[in-house]
Design a protein around this motif. Structure first.
Motif, PDB file in Angstrom:
ATOM      1  N   THR A 163       0.838  -1.202   0.000  1.00  0.00           N
ATOM      2  CA  THR A 163       0.000   0.000   0.000  1.00  0.00           C
ATOM      3  C   THR A 163       0.871   1.248   0.000  1.00  0.00           C
ATOM      4  OG1 THR A 163      -1.742  -1.170   1.195  1.00  0.00           O
ATOM      5  CG2 THR A 163      -1.794   1.234   1.290  1.00  0.00           C
ATOM      6  N   VAL A 164       1.918   1.226   0.806  1.00  0.00           N
ATOM      7  CA  VAL A 164       2.816   2.378   0.897  1.00  0.00           C
ATOM      8  C   VAL A 164       3.578   2.550  -0.409  1.00  0.00           C
ATOM      9  CG1 VAL A 164       4.810   3.366   2.097  1.00  0.00           C
ATOM     10  CG2 VAL A 164       3.018   2.197   3.402  1.00  0.00           C
ATOM     11  N   TYR A 165       4.066   1.457  -0.979  1.00  0.00           N
ATOM     12  CA  TYR A 165       4.822   1.561  -2.237  1.00  0.00           C
ATOM     13  C   TYR A 165       3.937   2.073  -3.374  1.00  0.00           C
ATOM     14  CZ  TYR A 165       8.946  -0.446  -0.137  1.00  0.00           C
ATOM     15  OH  TYR A 165      10.039  -0.650   0.652  1.00  0.00           O
ATOM     16  N   ALA A 166       2.696   1.626  -3.437  1.00  0.00           N
ATOM     17  CA  ALA A 166       1.770   2.118  -4.463  1.00  0.00           C
ATOM     18  C   ALA A 166       1.515   3.617  -4.265  1.00  0.00           C
ATOM     19  CB  ALA A 166       0.456   1.344  -4.406  1.00  0.00           C
ATOM     20  N   LEU A 167       1.379   4.050  -3.032  1.00  0.00           N
ATOM     21  CA  LEU A 167       1.175   5.466  -2.745  1.00  0.00           C
ATOM     22  C   LEU A 167       2.406   6.274  -3.141  1.00  0.00           C
ATOM     23  CD1 LEU A 167      -0.596   7.135   0.111  1.00  0.00           C
ATOM     24  CD2 LEU A 167       1.741   7.811  -0.330  1.00  0.00           C
ATOM     25  N   LEU A 168       3.600   5.748  -2.890  1.00  0.00           N
ATOM     26  CA  LEU A 168       4.828   6.455  -3.259  1.00  0.00           C
ATOM     27  C   LEU A 168       4.932   6.621  -4.775  1.00  0.00           C
ATOM     28  CD1 LEU A 168       7.300   4.892  -0.688  1.00  0.00           C
ATOM     29  CD2 LEU A 168       6.508   7.279  -0.759  1.00  0.00           C
ATOM     30  N   VAL A 169       4.497   5.629  -5.520  1.00  0.00           N
ATOM     31  CA  VAL A 169       4.473   5.751  -6.986  1.00  0.00           C
ATOM     32  C   VAL A 169       3.536   6.892  -7.380  1.00  0.00           C
ATOM     33  CG1 VAL A 169       3.724   4.614  -9.125  1.00  0.00           C
ATOM     34  CG2 VAL A 169       5.116   3.359  -7.465  1.00  0.00           C
ATOM     35  N   ARG A 170       2.362   6.953  -6.740  1.00  0.00           N
ATOM     36  CA  ARG A 170       1.399   8.013  -7.066  1.00  0.00           C
ATOM     37  C   ARG A 170       1.930   9.401  -6.732  1.00  0.00           C
ATOM     38  NH1 ARG A 170      -2.216   4.442  -4.777  1.00  0.00           N
ATOM     39  NH2 ARG A 170      -2.531   5.730  -2.927  1.00  0.00           N
ATOM     40  N   VAL A 171       2.538   9.565  -5.546  1.00  0.00           N
ATOM     41  CA  VAL A 171       3.018  10.907  -5.193  1.00  0.00           C
ATOM     42  C   VAL A 171       4.201  11.311  -6.070  1.00  0.00           C
ATOM     43  CG1 VAL A 171       2.102  10.902  -2.832  1.00  0.00           C
ATOM     44  CG2 VAL A 171       4.463  10.182  -3.220  1.00  0.00           C
ATOM     45  N   GLU A 172       4.971  10.323  -6.518  1.00  0.00           N
ATOM     46  CA  GLU A 172       6.059  10.625  -7.461  1.00  0.00           C
ATOM     47  C   GLU A 172       5.467  11.064  -8.804  1.00  0.00           C
ATOM     48  OE1 GLU A 172       9.966   8.518  -9.539  1.00  0.00           O
ATOM     49  OE2 GLU A 172       8.707   7.332  -8.190  1.00  0.00           O
ATOM     50  N   GLN A 173       4.462  10.345  -9.284  1.00  0.00           N
ATOM     51  CA  GLN A 173       3.830  10.692 -10.564  1.00  0.00           C
ATOM     52  C   GLN A 173       3.143  12.052 -10.497  1.00  0.00           C
ATOM     53  OE1 GLN A 173       1.304   7.269 -11.158  1.00  0.00           O
ATOM     54  NE2 GLN A 173       2.871   6.171 -12.319  1.00  0.00           N
ATOM     55  N   ARG A 174       2.609  12.400  -9.342  1.00  0.00           N
ATOM     56  CA  ARG A 174       1.922  13.679  -9.180  1.00  0.00           C
ATOM     57  C   ARG A 174       2.906  14.831  -8.940  1.00  0.00           C
ATOM     58  NH1 ARG A 174      -2.728  13.029  -4.972  1.00  0.00           N
ATOM     59  NH2 ARG A 174      -3.333  15.053  -5.824  1.00  0.00           N
ATOM     60  N   GLY A 175       4.191  14.508  -8.821  1.00  0.00           N
ATOM     61  CA  GLY A 175       5.225  15.537  -8.706  1.00  0.00           C
ATOM     62  C   GLY A 175       5.393  16.120  -7.312  1.00  0.00           C
ATOM     63  N   PHE A 176       4.988  15.376  -6.265  1.00  0.00           N
ATOM     64  CA  PHE A 176       5.077  15.880  -4.900  1.00  0.00           C
ATOM     65  C   PHE A 176       6.403  15.547  -4.220  1.00  0.00           C
ATOM     66  CE2 PHE A 176       0.220  15.285  -4.679  1.00  0.00           C
ATOM     67  CZ  PHE A 176       0.018  16.485  -5.332  1.00  0.00           C
ATOM     68  N   VAL A 177       7.177  14.661  -4.827  1.00  0.00           N
ATOM     69  CA  VAL A 177       8.454  14.245  -4.243  1.00  0.00           C
ATOM     70  C   VAL A 177       9.525  14.207  -5.316  1.00  0.00           C
ATOM     71  CG1 VAL A 177       7.437  12.870  -2.364  1.00  0.00           C
ATOM     72  CG2 VAL A 177       7.926  11.777  -4.556  1.00  0.00           C
ATOM     73  N   ASP A 178      10.754  14.370  -4.863  1.00  0.00           N
ATOM     74  CA  ASP A 178      11.911  14.126  -5.720  1.00  0.00           C
ATOM     75  C   ASP A 178      12.480  12.779  -5.292  1.00  0.00           C
ATOM     76  OD1 ASP A 178      11.666  16.612  -7.005  1.00  0.00           O
ATOM     77  OD2 ASP A 178      12.827  17.608  -5.429  1.00  0.00           O
ATOM     78  N   VAL A 179      12.980  12.026  -6.245  1.00  0.00           N
ATOM     79  CA  VAL A 179      13.484  10.690  -5.960  1.00  0.00           C
ATOM     80  C   VAL A 179      14.949  10.603  -6.327  1.00  0.00           C
ATOM     81  CG1 VAL A 179      13.218   8.236  -6.463  1.00  0.00           C
ATOM     82  CG2 VAL A 179      11.205   9.713  -6.387  1.00  0.00           C
ATOM     83  N   THR A 180      15.732  10.061  -5.399  1.00  0.00           N
ATOM     84  CA  THR A 180      17.150   9.829  -5.616  1.00  0.00           C
ATOM     85  C   THR A 180      17.415   8.356  -5.381  1.00  0.00           C
ATOM     86  OG1 THR A 180      17.592  12.014  -4.686  1.00  0.00           O
ATOM     87  CG2 THR A 180      19.475  10.528  -4.918  1.00  0.00           C
ATOM     88  N   LYS A 181      18.178   7.746  -6.271  1.00  0.00           N
ATOM     89  CA  LYS A 181      18.552   6.345  -6.067  1.00  0.00           C
ATOM     90  C   LYS A 181      19.864   6.304  -5.298  1.00  0.00           C
ATOM     91  CE  LYS A 181      15.946   4.277  -9.734  1.00  0.00           C
ATOM     92  NZ  LYS A 181      15.898   3.289 -10.786  1.00  0.00           N
ATOM     93  N   VAL A 182      19.843   5.561  -4.191  1.00  0.00           N
ATOM     94  CA  VAL A 182      20.999   5.468  -3.308  1.00  0.00           C
ATOM     95  C   VAL A 182      21.442   4.006  -3.270  1.00  0.00           C
ATOM     96  CG1 VAL A 182      21.777   5.778  -0.920  1.00  0.00           C
ATOM     97  CG2 VAL A 182      20.170   7.401  -1.938  1.00  0.00           C
ATOM     98  N   PRO A 183      22.751   3.752  -3.432  1.00  0.00           N
ATOM     99  CA  PRO A 183      23.220   2.359  -3.391  1.00  0.00           C
ATOM    100  C   PRO A 183      22.824   1.677  -2.080  1.00  0.00           C
ATOM    101  CG  PRO A 183      24.985   3.838  -4.063  1.00  0.00           C
ATOM    102  CD  PRO A 183      23.834   4.699  -3.620  1.00  0.00           C
ATOM    103  N   SER A 184      22.528   0.390  -2.204  1.00  0.00           N
ATOM    104  CA  SER A 184      22.144  -0.411  -1.044  1.00  0.00           C
ATOM    105  C   SER A 184      23.153  -1.523  -0.837  1.00  0.00           C
ATOM    106  CB  SER A 184      20.751  -1.012  -1.275  1.00  0.00           C
ATOM    107  OG  SER A 184      20.435  -1.930  -0.265  1.00  0.00           O
ATOM    108  N   GLU A 185      23.417  -1.839   0.418  1.00  0.00           N
ATOM    109  CA  GLU A 185      24.340  -2.941   0.711  1.00  0.00           C
ATOM    110  C   GLU A 185      23.718  -4.278   0.317  1.00  0.00           C
ATOM    111  OE1 GLU A 185      25.262  -2.686   4.848  1.00  0.00           O
ATOM    112  OE2 GLU A 185      26.066  -0.658   4.675  1.00  0.00           O
TER     113      GLU A 185
END
Length: 119
Positions: A47-69
């Motif tokens: 549910t949270v991941y689907a919401l994050l996709v929506r807020v990204e598509q609506r332009g409310f957040v900036d997204v940065t990819k950060v390396p993961s261990e």
């Protein structure tokens, strides 16, 4: 979670997540963990991941990819100006609605007490 709680949460979860991101940037799992810490224990991670996709598509957040261990890079979400404006609108709406609901509840409680006193 009961059905009524689920339905109410659907209408407010975006604002709640934006409020979390206002405090600091976070990735999906961190947001889900914080929500669970706040008592939303039955909230599905999807549910949270689907919401994050929506807020990204609506332009409310900036997204940065950060390396993961462990595995692929993580998407870190940061509230931007449009998200800040959306959050301000959410709080305005929330304040209005919660005020009206409390007013109705207080009226009901007052009326109920008066009715009992008349017996």
């Amino acid at each position: 979670m009961g059905n009524q709680m689920t339905e109410m949460l659907k209408g407010t979860l975006e604002g709640i997540v934006l409020a979390i991101l206002e405090a600091r940037p976070a990735y999906g799992y961190e947001i889900t963990a914080q929500l669970r810490d706040e008592g939303f224990t039955d909230l599905a991670e999807g549910t949270v991941y689907a919401l994050l996709v929506r807020v990204e598509q609506r332009g409310f957040v900036d997204v940065t990819k950060v390396p993961s261990e462990k595995g692929p890079p993580r998407k870190v979400y940061t509230l931007n100006a449009a998200g800040t404006a959306q959050l301000a609108e959410f709080w305005t709406t929330w304040t209005f609605l919660s005020g009206r609901i409390e007013h109705l509840r207080a009226d009901r409680t007052s009326t109920h007490q008066q009715t009992e006193g008349d017996d």
